[in-house]
Motif scaffolding. Sequence first.
Motif: not given
Length: 367
Positions: A124-142
Amino acid sequence: MQLLTLPPSPSLATSIRATAQVFEDPRSQALLAHLQQVAPSEASVLIIGETGTGKELVARHIHNLSGRRNGPFVAVNCGAFSESLVEAELFGHEKGAFTGALAAKAGWFEEANGGTLFLDEIGDLPLPIQVKLLRVLQEREVVRLGSRKSIPINVRVLAATNVQLEKAINAGHFREDLYYRLNVVTLSLHPLRDRPGDILPLARHFIRTYSERLSYGPVELSLRAQAKLVEYSWPGNIRELENVIHHSLLTCGDGEIQAQDLRMSNLRLERQEEGPAGAGGSVEDLLQQAFSRLYEEQPGELYEKVENALLRSAYRFCHYNQVHTAQLLGLSRNVTRTRLIAIGELVVNKRRSQEQPLDNRVVRLSI
Ligand SMILES: Nc1ncnc2c1ncn2[C@@H]1O[C@H](COP(=O)(O)OP(=O)(O)OP(=O)(O)O)[C@@H](O)[C@H]1O
Ligand SMILES: [Mg+2]
């Protein structure tokens, strides 16, 4: 019988969730073995299962068997928030980042630091948030909303879904790269009907727990009650079983639950009596199934699509007679006519003042 005890979760105090787990059926034991293997690793896990199959319980269990057990376990339902809210909640925000942001707030990622973040209903996560989530998971920082500072995070992410994400990917609703990121390990929870060996042990487990809570003495299950439990198809899975047992304890007398104390929902009983789910069933059941498929396969603008399909099929059923269609649907003739014109079923030939049904009618949604 295998009973694992987990520490109670204060946030779930109203139910007995996450205090113990029953894994008796061979399929559940295989799942448990797999879970025990992957829990100590740092791998992301995608937990897939129908509603009520125990996805959250399994996520908590993974956390408790991991090196992060002393850290926080933060569970988040991604479907429960609007797009703007979910962003602020996940990643946090600074004071004044948006209207109403009166103070700075850490997001779920920061709160789960050193522990596990459980993202429920990830589909259910909206697509734009999916992009941001992926970035956080890759970079390990918020980066909090309204801030430029990156905050390093050390979080293991577990995600759950009750839909097939592959379908959502094909439909363009879920990012494939995020899917692979989250799905390092998959744990598929079978529906209760496919692990019948769990039914009675679970029932006894719930009887014990709830009768203790209600300060009852020991309560047994009559033989007919046992048969009824095993034969039922449990569309609501373990949560439904838990509710049925809880309810039966409130109505049963003299320390034994009888078959008639077990009150499964009528809708579901009808389906069961008519054979396996999907084969036959009441009209409401069939509609329910068709709707469920639509929710998964064609989300968005469903209300209009379904309304149009209903109108088209009724019009066809009434051999393109507007008056009969209006009667059948319980609408006025005017409304029916206007709607038929709007959906292109009826063209008005102004010159000759004639109305004609279109020849190329297509009932796009058949329910
Ligand atoms: N193996 C198990 N042993 C004992 N109780 C269980 C087990 N699995 C699930 N339960 C109980 O069943 C109920 C439903 O479990 P849970 O909330 O984890 O399911 P879910 O898959 O997350 O459901 P939903 O899709 O509706 O969110 C909970 O009360 C939980 O304690
Ligand atoms: Mg859940």
